[in-house]
Every structure is written in C-alpha cells, then in structure tokens.
Design a protein around this motif. Structure first.
Motif, mmCIF file in Angstrom:
data_model
loop_
_atom_site.group_PDB
_atom_site.id
_atom_site.type_symbol
_atom_site.label_atom_id
_atom_site.label_comp_id
_atom_site.label_asym_id
_atom_site.label_seq_id
_atom_site.Cartn_x
_atom_site.Cartn_y
_atom_site.Cartn_z
ATOM 1 N N VAL A 284 0.858 -1.184 0.000
ATOM 2 C CA VAL A 284 0.000 0.000 0.000
ATOM 3 C C VAL A 284 0.895 1.236 0.000
ATOM 4 C CG1 VAL A 284 -1.772 1.302 1.242
ATOM 5 C CG2 VAL A 284 -1.833 -1.204 1.243
ATOM 6 N N LYS B 52 -2.701 7.569 -4.295
ATOM 7 C CA LYS B 52 -2.416 6.505 -3.345
ATOM 8 C C LYS B 52 -3.109 5.245 -3.840
ATOM 9 C CE LYS B 52 -6.314 7.926 -0.397
ATOM 10 N NZ LYS B 52 -7.215 6.800 -0.686
ATOM 11 N N GLY B 53 -2.816 4.128 -3.204
ATOM 12 C CA GLY B 53 -3.482 2.897 -3.601
ATOM 13 C C GLY B 53 -2.645 1.665 -3.285
ATOM 14 N N THR B 54 -3.186 0.506 -3.692
ATOM 15 C CA THR B 54 -2.517 -0.785 -3.489
ATOM 16 C C THR B 54 -1.836 -1.217 -4.782
ATOM 17 O OG1 THR B 54 -4.216 -1.396 -1.886
ATOM 18 C CG2 THR B 54 -2.873 -3.185 -2.765
ATOM 19 N N LYS C 51 -4.004 0.631 -7.479
ATOM 20 C CA LYS C 51 -5.469 0.623 -7.580
ATOM 21 C C LYS C 51 -6.037 1.259 -6.321
ATOM 22 C CE LYS C 51 -9.214 -2.088 -9.417
ATOM 23 N NZ LYS C 51 -9.598 -3.337 -10.101
ATOM 24 N N ASP C 52 -6.806 2.304 -6.525
ATOM 25 C CA ASP C 52 -7.455 3.016 -5.431
ATOM 26 C C ASP C 52 -8.957 2.939 -5.663
ATOM 27 O OD1 ASP C 52 -8.126 4.625 -3.315
ATOM 28 O OD2 ASP C 52 -7.509 6.500 -4.274
#
Length: 599
Positions: free
Chosen positions: A130, A157-159, A179-180
């Motif tokens: 993350v 932001k995201g994974t 991916k957010d």
C-alpha cells in the motif's frame, strides 16, 4: 473523447496574442498558437476574448490562425535526465535543439527529458504493498552523485496490483500500477507538475542549519541558512556572477539549480563552459553531476524568461521531495522583472514605479516563499535555499526590484562598486549587508564550530563599524590627530578587511575555507587586537605595538595555512604572545622605555 477547443487570433503584439472564441478555455491553460503551433499560456479571459503570452518568437504569426487548447497548465516533466542537463526557460533541452540548428526554431513543441534513453531501475515495491503520496517506489542512479528516487505523485495513493521487475527501461515504461478503489494509477519513471503551483509538503520546519559556503564574509558575518533566502544586489562589474559561481561550487547543498534568467549570452556561455569542467571539491567528481542549468539569455523570447524561474523552482521542489538540500541560483531577478514589465506594457496594464507592474512585489514574494526547510510527504527532510542576484541600474539600491526583494529575503549581501574597483572581492559591503539568520543559527554555531564564534563575529563587526566612524574624522583632519587607541582600531580593521574579508576565488587554499579555519583565523586576529590594545592602554607607543612583520604575517595567513595544518594558527598566537610579552616587559607598567625598544 472531449471536443477539441479552438479559438482564432484577432490581435498580435510581440509575445502577447489575443484570440476570440475562447469561452471553453481556462485561465493558465496551455495552448498551441497558429499554424506553427507555438506554445502559449492564457493569462486573461474576458467574455470570449482570451489573452495569451507566447513562449516562442511570434514573427510570421497572422490573424485568424487557430488557437488550440491543451487542457492543462504550463507543466514540466520531472524524472531521470534532469541532472546535468541544460534547458531553456520552459524545460526544453538545448542539446536536442542544437541538433536542429544554431537557433531555437519556432514550433518545435514541448520536447523535454529524453523519452528514448534507457535507465537502470531498481523497483522497490511488490504486489500488495500500500503506497501513499511521497512514497518511493523505485530508484535510479542518475549520476555518480545523485540517486533519483521515484515518488508516488501528490494526490495519488493505492494498493500495488502490478510491479515491474528491476531492469533497464525508458521513462515511458509503466513500472507500477496502483489501484485506489475502482481507479487505476500507472506510475511511469516521470510525472508532470504545473510550474506555478508549489508542490505540497507535510510540514514546514524551523530554519536552524547553516548553508556552509566556504566564503568567510558569508559564513562568519552574513550567514545563509538551509531553507532560507538571500539577495546579492550589485551594479555592473561588482562580481554577482562569480559570487554565485563560488556558492554553486562550494556550498554544501546536494543539488544546484542555476537559472540564467535574461543575462547576456556570453555570461551563460561562461557557465556552460566552466561548469562541466569543474570538479566537486568534496569528492573530485564532475560538478555537473549535481547541477541543473536553465539558460534563458536576453535575446530569447521574453515570456519564456518570465517562466524560467518557475521552471527552476519546480525542478528544485521535485528533488527536495526526495530529501535533498537544493540551492537555487537565480541570475538575475532584475532581468526577470524587466520581462514582467515588458509583458505588462504590451497588455496595457497601469504601470507603477519605474514602469514595473503593480504586482511586482507579490510575484517576487511568490518565488522566494517557495524556499524553506520542510518535511516531505514521504517523511524525509529537505530544503530549498534561494539566492537571487539583483542588477539595479547604476548600482542604485533604491530602485523597485531591489527594494521589493530586500523586504522579503533573510540575507542581503550588498555588493559595493568601490570595493570592486579596489579589487576587494567578494565585494560584499560589511556595513550595508545583513543576515536575519544569525539568531536562528546560534545553537548550530555553538554545537558545530565553537561557543564563542558569534561573540567573535560581533566583536569584529564592532571594530569595522568604529573604523567607519573614525574614517569620517580622518578624511577631515587626518589620522595623526587620533589617539593611539583609535589609530589601533584603524590598523586592526585593515587586517580584518585584507586578511579575512578579502578572499581569492582562484587561489588553491583560499577559494574555500572550512569553518574550523575561519574560526581559528578570527581567534588569531582577536588575540592580536587584545594584546596590542593592552599595550596601547599601558602607554606603549603605537609605532612599537604595530610590528610590520607580525601584522603582515597575520594578513597572509589565509594563503599560508592549509586545511591540514592545525598547528599553524597556534604558532601565530604564540608569536603574538611572545612579542607583546617582551614588549610589555621592555617598557614596564608606565609605558616608558626602560631598556632598548623592541623592533
């Protein structure tokens, strides 16, 4: 796909163009102007009329040609390939432009850092991680001195759902996909950022660290702080450029961003010729390995000159966000202000003092306020120090650019024409210069140099101030009428000026002086003053107190004491004590010669 926005030209005045049919455009949006697709920026919208400043030469442009919107503000590409490069005012690499001819052709577009060059990338994340804004997801060894950290851009932001293997890629290659929720973000080796918008930080921190420059008059008397601001005003020939070159070469900043803004072509040529040949004094590697040059000469389009300092400060903020300390040299903000004045005149805006626009001070403030010592979004600490040269006409410091700059900078290093004519360099006038960072740096000096460093500074400045007052009397009635105590002040002030404040930029041992050497030199001068002053108060004639050989030796200590010679200064202090002990014993308490005088 959104419909392409189009207007058509109805008015042309140099770099200022007006177009009709601009209802769907936005302020500060980049546009392509005319058949040659010149790069411009919208600076005013009124009804369906838009005013555009064009960053290229507008000769040959005609009315009714199209204006096409690009849907984004003037932005620069930020990624590997910036360090060691030379750009124009809107980040177009001059080396690539040179391949097309000796002059910048119109309509070449927004070429930027090389999209084809491959870089060895180390990807630092894996699927499932993350990431937030400011986190490092990969790194590139851009030069032998700078590791380029690839950061998650602000607002993203995201994974991690995809992470490329480490390898050799160009800047357009997707390294990471975040991916957010339902939104995917592709992270390449570069990002874009609007030049007129400061990059966000987590926190602005107190300024309490010295920017070590190795220049005695600066480090000791008028210190610069990391994250601070400074102005170097001076008339023609007073040494603004060489002073900035010295700061660029010797300061302990990690990266130098040098903005040649509207200067003569030969001065920029000197920078372009000298910097690639210079070696970093700390490690012997090429200075260009930590330098970015923005060359915008006085014959280049005036609107690009106005944009050049924003381009430079945006690049500086990008590297600051990686945790580096950046020094920005703007040479000169006066030429930038002249570009503002020319554009404002073509826009028919109401002029203020000396024809400059009324918003001159606020524009200067917007530039200098982007300096600072900060905690970045990723948690690192970084800083930007801005050092701007000012070129007042005829050396008149009362003109608007100098006065507006003086109100907003923390240090003011005033260059003096008389000192320059006397070959005293750096020609920084110790009476009209100041630094607001002395109190902020007091603890730093105590911890890193010596407890009494600033006390010595105050004492020496007091001697110089008293000498200036006495010189008013000397000019009227001569030096002989002064008592010996005051004549001694004049002698010690000469030593401070010639032996300490004057520094030879081309001498091997004097071009750079460590803080340790600066402190020891001050201690020697202080010991000389203390011991000689005691002798004068005891009634010993100044002709005996002033020993030509000893005084000359102290003036020349800057050339004779190397960085690896700690015993030299102790030897000088011993010589001072030995001479004055013998002098006092020879003359006795009453000042009368009880034996043969000491020569």
């Amino acid at each position: 796909m959104a419909e392409e926005k189009r207007g058509y030209i109805v008015y042309i005045n140099g770099p200022v163009v007006k177009a009709r049919g601009m209802q769907g455009f936005q302020m500060r949006e980049m546009v392509l102007v005319g058949e040659k697709k010149l790069i411009g920026e919208i600076i005013s919208l009124e009804g369906d009329i838009g005013t555009i400043q064009v960053y290229e030469e507008t000769s040959g442009l005609k009315t009714n040609e199209l204006v096409i919107g690009m849907g984004k503000p003037l932005s620069v590409k930020l990624g590997p390939g910036i360090i060691g490069n030379v750009f124009d005012g809107i980040e177009r690499p001059l080396s690539q432009i040179l391949e097309r001819g000796s002059f910048i052709p119109e309509g070449i577009g927004l070429i930027s850092i090389d999209p084809t060059k491959k870089w060895d990338v180390e990807v630092l994340v894996k699927e499932g991680d993350v990431l937030a804004s400011g986190d490092v997801y990969a790194r590139v060894e851009e030069t032998s001195m700078i590791t380029h950290k690839l950061l998650v851009p602000p607002g993203i932001k995201g994974t991690v759902v995809f992470a490329e293997k480490s390898g050799s890629y160009n800047i357009e290659h997707t390294l990471v996909i975040l991916k957010d929720g339902s939104v995917e973000h592709r992270l390449l080796m570069y990002s874009e950022w609007p030049v007129r918008i400061p990059r966000p930080v987590k926190e602005r921190m107190p300024i309490n660290k010295l920017l070590v420059t190795g220049q005695r008059v600066i480090d000791t008397f008028f210190p610069l702080a990391k994250g601070g601001t400074a102005a170097i005003p001076g008339g023609f020939g007073t040494g603004k450029t060489i002073t900035q070159h010295q700061l660029a070469k010797w300061s302990d900043a990690d990266i130098i961003v040098y903005i040649g803004c509207g200067e003569r072509g030969n001065e920029i040529t000197e920078v372009l010729e000298d910097f690639p040949e210079l070696q970093d004094p700390r490690n012997g590697k090429p200075l260009m390995d930590r330098t970015v040059l923005i060359a915008n000469t006085s014959n280049m389009p005036v609107a690009a000159r106005e944009a050049s300092i924003y381009t430079g400060i945006t690049i500086a903020e990008y590297f600051r966000d990686m945790g580096y300390n950046i020094a920005v040299m703007a040479d000169s903000t006066s030429r930038w202000a002249e570009a503002l004045r020319e554009i404002a005149g073509r826009l028919e805006e109401m002029p203020a003092e000396e024809g400059y626009p009324a918003y001159l001070a606020s524009r200067l403030a917007q530039f200098y306020e982007r300096a600072g010592y900060v905690k970045t979004l990723g948690g690192a600490e970084g800083s930007i120090t801005i050092i701007g040269a000012v070129s007042p006409a005829s050396g008149d410091f009362s003109e608007p650019v100098t006065q507006a700059t003086k109100r907003m900078v923390g240090a003011f290093l005033a260059l003096d024409r008389e000192l320059a004519h006397a070959r005293h360099f750096p020609a920084i006038n110790w009476l009209s210069s100041y630094s607001g960072y002395v109190a902020m740096l007091a603890d730093w000096y105590r911890e890193n140099v010596a407890e009494d460093m600033l006390e010595l500074r105050e004492k020496m400045l007091g001697i110089l101030q008293e000498e200036d007052n006495l010189m008013e009397i000397v000019k009227l009635v001569g030096e002989d009428v002064l008592p010996d105590e005051q004549r001694l002040i004049l002698e010690i002030a000469k030593i401070i000026k010639r032996g300490y404040l004057q520094q030879n930029a081309y001498h091997r041992d004097d071009s750079y002086v460590s803080l340790w050497r600066q402190y020891r030199m001050l201690k020697v001068i202080d010991r000389l003053y203390t011991r000689s002053s005691i002798c004068v108060k005891k009634g010993i004639p100044l002709s005996k107190v002033r020993n030509d050989r000893l005084f000359s030796q102290i003036v020349s200590m800057k050339y004779n004491a190397g960085e690896d010679d700690p015993g030299y200064f102790d030897g000088l202090i011993d010589e001072i004590d030995e001479y004055y002990n013998k002098l006092e014993s020879t003359y006795g308490e009453g000042g009368e010669d009880s034996a043969n005088p000491v020569y």
